[in-house]
Design a protein around this motif. Structure first.
Motif, PDB file in Angstrom:
ATOM      1  N   SER A  89       0.854  -1.194   0.000  1.00 27.64           N
ATOM      2  CA  SER A  89       0.000   0.000   0.000  1.00 27.64           C
ATOM      3  C   SER A  89       0.886   1.238   0.000  1.00 27.64           C
ATOM      4  O   SER A  89       2.099   1.143   0.257  1.00 27.64           O
ATOM      5  N   GLY A  90       0.273   2.383  -0.248  1.00 34.10           N
ATOM      6  CA  GLY A  90       1.025   3.635  -0.181  1.00 34.10           C
ATOM      7  C   GLY A  90       1.522   3.891   1.232  1.00 34.10           C
ATOM      8  O   GLY A  90       2.644   4.378   1.442  1.00 34.10           O
ATOM      9  N   GLN A  91       0.681   3.549   2.198  1.00 29.69           N
ATOM     10  CA  GLN A  91       1.072   3.746   3.591  1.00 29.69           C
ATOM     11  C   GLN A  91       2.311   2.902   3.901  1.00 29.69           C
ATOM     12  O   GLN A  91       3.231   3.349   4.596  1.00 29.69           O
ATOM     13  N   ILE A  94       5.452   4.585   2.453  1.00 28.55           N
ATOM     14  CA  ILE A  94       5.957   5.692   3.274  1.00 28.55           C
ATOM     15  C   ILE A  94       6.626   5.149   4.526  1.00 28.55           C
ATOM     16  O   ILE A  94       7.716   5.585   4.906  1.00 28.55           O
ATOM     17  N   TYR A 115      -0.748  14.212   3.712  1.00 28.60           N
ATOM     18  CA  TYR A 115      -1.833  13.219   3.812  1.00 28.60           C
ATOM     19  C   TYR A 115      -1.978  12.794   5.282  1.00 28.60           C
ATOM     20  O   TYR A 115      -0.983  12.593   5.980  1.00 28.60           O
ATOM     21  N   ASN A 162      -2.225  16.929  -0.611  1.00 31.71           N
ATOM     22  CA  ASN A 162      -3.596  16.435  -0.553  1.00 31.71           C
ATOM     23  C   ASN A 162      -4.266  17.013   0.693  1.00 31.71           C
ATOM     24  O   ASN A 162      -3.784  16.765   1.787  1.00 31.71           O
ATOM     25  N   ASP A 187       6.441  12.429  -1.635  1.00 31.45           N
ATOM     26  CA  ASP A 187       5.252  11.624  -1.953  1.00 31.45           C
ATOM     27  C   ASP A 187       4.624  12.252  -3.195  1.00 31.45           C
ATOM     28  O   ASP A 187       4.079  13.364  -3.149  1.00 31.45           O
ATOM     29  N   THR A 189       2.177  10.885  -5.078  1.00 30.74           N
ATOM     30  CA  THR A 189       0.947  10.160  -5.409  1.00 30.74           C
ATOM     31  C   THR A 189       0.015  10.976  -6.297  1.00 30.74           C
ATOM     32  O   THR A 189      -0.498  10.491  -7.301  1.00 30.74           O
ATOM     33  N   SER A 209       1.350   6.124  -3.442  1.00 29.97           N
ATOM     34  CA  SER A 209       0.278   5.171  -3.255  1.00 29.97           C
ATOM     35  C   SER A 209      -0.084   4.710  -4.662  1.00 29.97           C
ATOM     36  O   SER A 209      -0.692   5.459  -5.434  1.00 29.97           O
ATOM     37  N   SER A 211      -2.176   2.574  -5.239  1.00 26.26           N
ATOM     38  CA  SER A 211      -3.624   2.309  -5.202  1.00 26.26           C
ATOM     39  C   SER A 211      -4.390   3.359  -5.996  1.00 26.26           C
ATOM     40  O   SER A 211      -5.533   3.126  -6.387  1.00 26.26           O
ATOM     41  N   LYS A 212      -3.764   4.517  -6.195  1.00 27.83           N
ATOM     42  CA  LYS A 212      -4.466   5.658  -6.775  1.00 27.83           C
ATOM     43  C   LYS A 212      -4.249   5.683  -8.291  1.00 27.83           C
ATOM     44  O   LYS A 212      -4.698   4.805  -8.986  1.00 27.83           O
TER      45      LYS A 212
HETATM   46  C1  LIG Z   1      -0.754  11.413  -0.808  1.00 28.97           C
HETATM   47  C2  LIG Z   1      -1.035  10.048  -0.281  1.00 28.97           C
HETATM   48  N1  LIG Z   1      -0.011   9.275   0.110  1.00 28.97           N
HETATM   49  C3  LIG Z   1      -0.216   8.035   0.597  1.00 28.97           C
HETATM   50  C4  LIG Z   1      -1.473   7.517   0.738  1.00 28.97           C
HETATM   51  C5  LIG Z   1      -1.648   6.139   1.334  1.00 28.97           C
HETATM   52  O1  LIG Z   1      -1.874   5.220   0.337  1.00 28.97           O
HETATM   53  P1  LIG Z   1      -2.635   3.831   0.525  1.00 28.97           P
HETATM   54  O2  LIG Z   1      -4.072   4.148   0.773  1.00 28.97           O
HETATM   55  O3  LIG Z   1      -2.369   3.103  -0.734  1.00 28.97           O
HETATM   56  O4  LIG Z   1      -2.025   3.150   1.713  1.00 28.97           O
HETATM   57  C6  LIG Z   1      -2.571   8.277   0.327  1.00 28.97           C
HETATM   58  C7  LIG Z   1      -3.936   7.731   0.463  1.00 28.97           C
HETATM   59  O5  LIG Z   1      -4.907   8.445   0.269  1.00 28.97           O
HETATM   60  C8  LIG Z   1      -2.349   9.578  -0.184  1.00 28.97           C
HETATM   61  O6  LIG Z   1      -3.369  10.365  -0.578  1.00 28.97           O
END
Ligand SMILES: Cc1ncc(COP(=O)(O)O)c(C=O)c1O
Length: 432
Positions: A89-91, A94, A115, A162, A187, A189, A209, A211-212
């Motif tokens: 995941s993006g989290q 990071i 974020y 964001n 970041d 994303t 992320s 996922s986006k």
């Molecule tokens: C800028 C940004 N970084 C990281 C993330 C985290 O990503 P993930 O939901 O894939 O864990 C998000 C999620 O909204 C995000 O907007």
């Protein structure tokens, strides 16, 4: 791999269920093959030992998997980086990037507009592990310079923050970080490598992320860490002793083994493999499929977003629109410099009528999906104050520009006239 002699007695049913099946024809798959496998057999005793000695080849998917590797290489190439690591995941991306660079007693210097998940990671989780964080607003190099501490190991910003699009001058902040030999992590994303490649502006590490926008269809989670491959042991080794110290057992250090790739080697083989946020090969495959249309989607989404931001900005029910592509945006000059291809498609807009108006608008929309996600091909909407930002105090919300009437929009690839009509209907309901 089939080592059985033809004269061996027949195998039982249960054993036959488990024997490997070999397909002899040479197969050239059009898409990246999906290796949905926990691991990869060794070709005997010596091959196993050789793999563990050199790290070459594939053994276990948490360490490496050919499908994941293919997508990592695509992302690294699109970002202009040396190597990428894909995680779940993006989290996770990071967390892995930060944990690979900073430890107990260390300090992170972060942009003020982050974020919420990243902010929570820093303020709750890394703080508990002995990592302190300070936040700096804006791009004034002197403000960033003044906040650097002897223990600072990471400078962290978002390429398009964001949700307020309050852009920072990546190059100016990179220069301050590099005066001290510190890594700049960006970041990206919301920007995607199609709109902005932070490594070209001095970033050392880029996180996403996936996922986006990278996946795009909203069907899977993923995260990517891309490294510039420029780790300079002379300049920065004293800040990151784990990269220059001999390995446990007295073997060569990361720098001796990987040179300027020491940082990403540690993130991959040290942090990601040990903490284990592995992406499923299936999800990596779907991220890879998404990447093939990234430019088309992001181009369309940015064009739609500019049209919608312009429409909202002129609407009497709207108090403000935070989109860096608008001529009135205080970040327009930075957008011209960093985002000439388009300013992205996730932004905030604040209604005059506060939370009641925001509720009426969201409930009246038919095409925008109310959802805590972004970068999807479909348009999405969220009320941050009652969802993603509930942990913030009123003072913090005010400082972040998140009011009772603030909405976050993520614009998709639909026909823009349909989206504008949907918002017209929503705004009429909001003001009714
Ligand atoms: C800028 C940004 N970084 C990281 C993330 C985290 O990503 P993930 O939901 O894939 O864990 C998000 C999620 O909204 C995000 O907007």
């Amino acid at each position: 791999m089939l080592r059985r002699s033809p004269s061996a007695p027949p195998l039982g049913f249960a054993t036959r269920q488990l024997q490997p099946i070999e397909v002899d024809e040479p197969i050239r798959s059009r898409t990246t093959p999906l290796h949905l496998s926990a691991g990869f057999p060794f070709d005997g005793f010596d091959d196993a030992a050789e793999h563990f000695r050199t790290g070459d080849g594939y053994s276990y998917t948490r360490v490496a998997n050919p499908t994941i590797t293919a997508v990592e290489r695509r992302i690294a190439a699109l970002e202009g980086g040396a190597e990428a690591v894909l995680v779940g995941s993006g989290q996770a991306a990071i967390a892995v990037a930060l944990l690979g660079l900073v430890g107990a007693g260390g300090h992170v210097l972060a942009g003020a507009s982050l974020y919420e998940g990243t902010r929570g990671l820093l303020l709750d989780d890394l703080a508990r592990l002995g990592v302190a964080t300070d936040f700096v607003a804006g791009s004034d190099p002197d403000a960033w310079r003044a906040a650097v501490r002897p223990e600072t190991r990471v400078v962290l910003v978002e390429a398009i923050p964001n949700p307020r699009n309050d852009l920072v001058d990546i190059r100016a902040i990179a220069d301050v970080a590099h005066e001290h030999g510190i890594a700049l992590v960006v970041d990206a994303t919301l920007a995607t490598p199609y709109l902005l490649r932070p490594i070209e502006h001095g970033a050392d590490v880029v996180v996403h992320s996936a996922s986006k926008f990278l996946a795009g269809q909203g069907s899977v989670l993923g995260g990517a860490i891309v490294d510039a491959g420029t780790f300079d042991a002379e300049r920065s080794g004293h800040l990151y002793p784990h990269l220059v110290a001999p390995s446990r057992g007295g073997g060569p250090s990361r720098v001796e083994r990987h040179g300027p790739l020491a940082r990403i080697a540690h993130l991959r083989d040290g942090v990601a493999v040990r903490l284990g946020p592995t992406i499923s090969p299936l999800n990596a495959f779907l991220v890879g499929q998404g990447l093939e249309t990234l430019s088309l989607r992001v181009e369309r989404q940015s064009a739609n977003a500019l049209a919608i931001a312009t429409f909202l900005d002129a609407h009497p029910s709207v108090a403000s629109v935070d989109y860096s592509g608008l001529p009135s945006s205080p970040y327009r000059a930075l957008a011209d410099r960093y985002l000439p291809r388009g300013q992205g498609s996730v932004f905030a807009c604040t209604l005059h009528g506060g939370q009641a108006a925001a509720r009426r608008l969201i409930d009246a929309l038919a095409l925008f999906t109310p959802m805590t996600h972004l970068g999807d091909v479909r348009s999405l909407i969220l009320h941050p104050r009652t969802t993603s930002h509930t942990q913030r105090t009123d003072a913090e919300l005010a400082a972040a520009g998140i009011g009772p009437g603030t909405l976050r929009l993520s614009i998709g690839i639909e026909d823009v006239d349909d989206l504008v009509r949907d918002l017209e209907r929503g705004l009429a309901a909001a003001t009714a």
